[in-house]
Scaffold this active site. Structure first.
Site, PDB file in Angstrom:
ATOM      1  N   HIS A  58       0.887  -1.163   0.000  1.00 30.91           N
ATOM      2  CA  HIS A  58       0.000   0.000   0.000  1.00 30.91           C
ATOM      3  C   HIS A  58       0.925   1.214   0.000  1.00 30.91           C
ATOM      4  O   HIS A  58       1.414   1.643   1.052  1.00 30.91           O
ATOM      5  CB  HIS A  58      -0.905   0.003   1.227  1.00 30.91           C
ATOM      6  CG  HIS A  58      -1.605  -1.297   1.483  1.00 30.91           C
ATOM      7  ND1 HIS A  58      -2.486  -1.852   0.576  1.00 30.91           N
ATOM      8  CD2 HIS A  58      -1.558  -2.149   2.533  1.00 30.91           C
ATOM      9  CE1 HIS A  58      -2.945  -2.987   1.074  1.00 30.91           C
ATOM     10  NE2 HIS A  58      -2.396  -3.198   2.242  1.00 30.91           N
ATOM     11  N   HIS A 269      -1.387 -12.643   3.637  1.00 27.57           N
ATOM     12  CA  HIS A 269      -1.209 -12.886   5.072  1.00 27.57           C
ATOM     13  C   HIS A 269      -1.524 -14.339   5.436  1.00 27.57           C
ATOM     14  O   HIS A 269      -0.636 -15.093   5.784  1.00 27.57           O
ATOM     15  CB  HIS A 269      -2.012 -11.916   5.943  1.00 27.57           C
ATOM     16  CG  HIS A 269      -1.695 -10.486   5.709  1.00 27.57           C
ATOM     17  ND1 HIS A 269      -0.408  -9.986   5.788  1.00 27.57           N
ATOM     18  CD2 HIS A 269      -2.486  -9.427   5.370  1.00 27.57           C
ATOM     19  CE1 HIS A 269      -0.427  -8.688   5.528  1.00 27.57           C
ATOM     20  NE2 HIS A 269      -1.665  -8.325   5.258  1.00 27.57           N
ATOM     21  N   ASP A 317       3.977  -4.410   2.089  1.00 28.40           N
ATOM     22  CA  ASP A 317       2.709  -4.052   2.721  1.00 28.40           C
ATOM     23  C   ASP A 317       2.668  -2.592   3.173  1.00 28.40           C
ATOM     24  O   ASP A 317       2.533  -1.700   2.356  1.00 28.40           O
ATOM     25  CB  ASP A 317       2.427  -5.019   3.875  1.00 28.40           C
ATOM     26  CG  ASP A 317       0.971  -4.988   4.333  1.00 28.40           C
ATOM     27  OD1 ASP A 317       0.225  -4.087   3.908  1.00 28.40           O
ATOM     28  OD2 ASP A 317       0.563  -5.856   5.112  1.00 28.40           O
TER      29      ASP A 317
END
Length: 441
Positions: A58, A269, A317
Site C-alpha cells: 500500500h 497474510h 505491505d
C-alpha cells in the site's frame, strides 16, 4: 533495440555460472549464454541475481511510517493502528499520493525489489466523493512507476462494507468504497491509466471477506476472466472470530469453500489458519502473500511456514521498512523463534537457506504479479540486481541486507547504479516537501 551484456557471474535457474552472456530485446531476455566469450558484450562486474517481485504493498502508507509507534490508552493492535491510518488519509491529495508512491518505489528499487503488485484502495477524495476521473489515483501510481522505472502490476481494490454481515462501512473507509458496478468501471479506467507502461499488468483485488460479499467476488470474476486476483485473509485473530460468528466458518475455510481459488490467486497474510486450511491453500495452487515486517509491526502472528507446501512470496505491505532481503530474513527468523531451531526453511540437508528462500519468493512473486519475471532465462523480463563480487545469497539475506545492492535493472534499463536510483535526489526532495505540508511544517 538489442543489448548484449557479459555478466561476470549470475544466478541462473540451475545455479551460479560465470561469464554469462545476456541478450536483451524490448526489455526481455532473448538469450542466455553461460561461458560466453569476452567480446560477447558490455562486461558487468559483480554477482547478478533476479530482482525480487514485491507482491503486496500500500504505497501511500510509506508516508505514515513511524506515526503509529506511540502507545495508546489501551492495548494497541492492528485495529488501533488502522484508526491512525484512517486519520492520516484525510490529508492526502492526488499529488501527495504520486510523490509518496515515487519515493517508496525508489526505496524498493534501491533495496532489491524490481517489480510491484500494488494493492490500491485509495480511490476517492477525502470526503469520499469520487474524483471526476475515477482513475485519478491509479494514474498517479502509474505516473510514479513510469518516473522511477518500477515494473507494475496494478490491483484496484473492491471495498464495499465495513465488516462481516455485511456491516455498513465506517467514516474512515469512505475513500475506499465502490459498489460492484462502479468498481468494474474503475477497472476499465485503470486499464487505460497503465496502458502506456510497457509490460504493466492489471489485476483485481476484493479487499477481504469482511469488505466484500461472496456474490460480489463472483460478479467480478465473471467480468474479469484473466489476470491476478489478490485478497486479504485471516490476518488477525479478531477477524477469524468475527467470521466464525457470522458464518460458522473461518476466513480461509470460507474462501476456499466458496470461491474458485487457484493459481491466479494471491491470498495475502493467511496468518491464522488451521492445519487443514494450510494444506488446502497449498493444494489450490494459489500463492500465499507474506509480509513479515508489517506482520511483525502490527503484531499479527506467524504464518504456518513449516507445514505449508505451496507457493509463497513476500511484500512490503505498509512500507514501514522497505527491504527485499529483510522480508526473507524476518520470515526465517520468525520460524526460528517459533520452533527454536535454525535453517528452518531450507529445503534439505546441505541447502543454502538464503538461496532456498530467495528462489521460493521469486517464483511465488512472479506468479502473484502475473508477469514473466523472477528468472535470468530466455523469455523473462530483464529485471536484475547486482551484488558485490563474492557476496552469496546467504550473506545478502542474513548479513549485508539491502545495503548489498550495487546496481538494479528493470526491463533492460539500469535504474540503480552504485546503490543510488537515477532520480533519487529529485524524488526525495519532492517527498520532503510533501511530508512538510502534511505535517503542517
Amino acid at each position: 533495440m538489442r543489448v548484449r551484456l557479459l555478466l561476470e557471474e549470475a544466478w541462473l535457474p540451475d545455479g551460479w555460472a560465470r561469464d554469462v552472456g545476456l541478450e536483451i530485446e524490448r526489455g526481455a531476455i532473448s538469450r542466455v549464454v553461460p561461458g560466453a566469450p569476452a567480446d560477447f558484450g558490455e562486461r558487468r562486474a559483480g554477482r547478478a541475481i533476479p530482482g525480487m517481485p514485491n507482491l503486496h504493498s500500500h504505497l501511500f502508507q510509506r508516508a505514515m511510517a513511524g506515526l503509529a509507534e506511540r502507545r495508546g490508552p489501551g492495548a494497541d493492535s492492528f485495529w488501533s493502528w488502522r484508526q491512525v491510518m484512517y486519520g492520516f488519509l484525510s490529508r492526502l491529495g492526488p499529488s501527495d499520493v504520486e510523490s509518496i508512491a515515487a519515493q517508496a518505489m525508489v526505496e524498493m528499487l534501491e533495496r532489491g525489489f524490481t517489480a510491484l503488485a500494488e494493492f490500491h484502495y485509495l480511490h476517492h477524495a477525502p470526503d469520499g466523493a469520487p474524483h471526476a476521473n475515477s482513475a485519478e489515483m491509479a494514474e498517479r501510481i502509474a505516473a510514479a512507476a513510469a518516473e522511477t522505472g518500477m515494473g507494475l502490476t496494478l490491483l484496484p481494490v473492491l471495498y464495499t462494507h465495513g465488516g462481516f454481515g455485511p456491516l455498513p462501512p465506517d467514516e474512515g473507509q469512505r475513500r475506499f468504497l465502490n459498489g460492484t458496478d462502479g468498481y468494474l468501471r474503475l477497472l476499465e479506467a485503470s486499464r487505460r491509466a497503465i496502458a502506456a507502461i510497457e509490460d504493466a499488468r492489471l489485476g483485481v483485488a476484493p479487499h477481504s471477506l469482511r469488505a466484500v460479499t461472496g456474490e460480489q467476488i463472483a460478479e467480478v470474476l465473471a467480468a474479469v476472466l484473466d489476470g491476478p486476483v489478490h485478497i486479504h485473509v485471516a490476518e488477525q485473530v479478531a477477524e477469524v472470530e468475527a467470521c466464525i460468528a457470522w458464518s460458522g466458518q473461518r476466513p480461509a475455510e470460507r474462501l476456499l469453500a466458496t470461491q474458485p481459488v487457484g493459481p491466479r490467486w494471491c491470498v495475502v497474510h493467511a496468518t491464522h489458519m488451521t492445519g487443514g486450511e494450510t494444506r488446502a491453500l497449498a493444494e489450490s495452487g494459489a500463492v500465499a502473500g507474506l509480509c513479515p515486517i508489517t506482520e511483525a509491526n502490527l503484531g499479527d502472528g506467524f504464518f504456518n511456514a513449516t507445514t505449508y507446501a505451496g507457493g509463497w512470496g513476500v511484500g512490503s505491505d505498509s512500507n514501514v521498512e522497505i527491504t527485499a532481503p529483510g522480508e526473507l530474513r524476518l520470515l526465517e527468523y520468525g520460524q526460528r523463534l517459533l520452533h527454536r531451531a535454525r535453517n528452518v526453511l531450507a529445503r534439505g540437508e546441505g541447502h543454502s537457506t538464503g538461496e532456498d528462500l530467495y528462489a521460493a519468493a521469486l517464483a511465488g512473486g512472479a506468479q502473484a504479479c502475473g508477469r514473466e519475471i523472477g528468472r535470468i532465462a530466455a523469455g523473462a523480463r530483464a529485471d536484475l540486481v547486482w551484488l558485490a563480487p563474492g557476496v552469496t545469497l546467504d550473506d545478502y539475506v542474513f548479513v549485508s541486507g539491502a545495503s548489498g545492492v550495487r546496481e538494479a535493472m528493470v526491463a533492460g534499463r539500469t535504474v540503480v547504479a552504485e546503490g543510488r536510483h537515477f532520480a533519487r535526489d529529485a524524488i526525495r526532495a519532492r517527498f520532503a516537501r510533501t511530508m512538510a505540508r502534511l505535517s503542517g511544517g
